[in-house]
Motif scaffolding. Structure first.
Motif: not given
Length: 247
Positions: A50-52, A100-104
């Motif tokens: 997981v990428l953030t 992809a944990a797209v936080n912004g």
């Protein structure tokens, strides 16, 4: 300080780009951290990557400060950019599913990192777009190759040539991300997604990845890379200025 914070979270290995003051842009330290994170997929207990990012940005792309500083050394600049391209391609070939944990904000190379992942989930406040043209650049980490696979050729051309950005909801409607969730729900939602994958037969998951990941011809990657290499060579020549008079 650590440019990428890698954390084991149940069956997933999370990487959090931790340069919020620079929009989590990818400098050499970030690329090295992401390479280490990717190598962690070889641990047999890791069932997903997981990428953030930290703060209000997922990733703003390649670090333009580092890239601009290398304009006087074109081989070093191309090596830096090619390192990011190789990372994107390695993510696409990872042994386990990537999320992809797209936080912004996800722009430029950040969007390309997102596109490399098997699944992307966006927080409601996220903004997404290619944006290379907005800073006078062209892609080299896969936007022109992977964006048409995600949203179709027509919408990909629109994003590439206008530099516009999409909200998380629009990105979900267009297929750029699988879904948009409330900011506070991003982590738990991704945890639940990982748990679902981790409950499946591991060998079947690996074989499914081979079927689900769209194939991309090497020629497509090379065409994009040739365009980027020519563009940065022009920029380096512009910076050097015209040759002086003969001695």
């Amino acid at each position: 300080m650590t440019a990428v914070v890698v954390t084991r979270r149940g069956p997933a290995l999370w990487a959090r780009i931790d340069r919020p003051g620079a929009g989590n842009a990818c400098d050499s330290a970030v690329l090295a951290g992401l390479e280490r994170w990717l190598a962690g997929a070889e641990d047999p207990g890791v069932r997903a990557l997981v990428l953030t990012g930290t703060g209000r940005s997922f990733c703003a792309g390649a670090d333009l400060t580092e890239a601009t500083g290398l304009l006087g050394d074109l081989p070093a600049l191309l090596a830096f950019l090619d390192r990011g391209r190789s990372l994107v391609r390695a993510i696409r070939a990872a042994r386990v599913p990537t999320v992809a944990a797209v936080n912004g904000a996800a722009f430029g190379g950040g969007l390309e990192l997102l596109l490399a992942c098997d699944v992307a989930v966006a927080a409601g406040s996220a903004r997404l777009g290619d944006r290379h043209l907005a800073v006078g650049q062209v892609p080299g980490w896969g936007s022109s190759v992977l964006l048409p696979l995600a949203v179709g050729p027509a919408l990909a051309r629109r994003l590439l040539v206008t530099g516009e950005t999409w909200s998380a909801d629009e990105a979900a409607r267009r297929g750029l991300v699988s879904e948009a969730v409330a900011d506070a729900d991003l982590g738990p939602h991704v945890d639940a997604l990982v748990a679902t994958v981790a409950a499946r037969d591991e060998r079947a998951v690996r074989r499914m990845l081979g079927l689900a990941r769209p194939a991309v011809a090497d020629a497509a990657w090379e065409r994009e890379w040739a365009a980027l290499a020519a563009h940065v060579a022009d920029q380096a020549a512009d910076r050097a200025g015209p040759p002086g008079p003969p001695a």
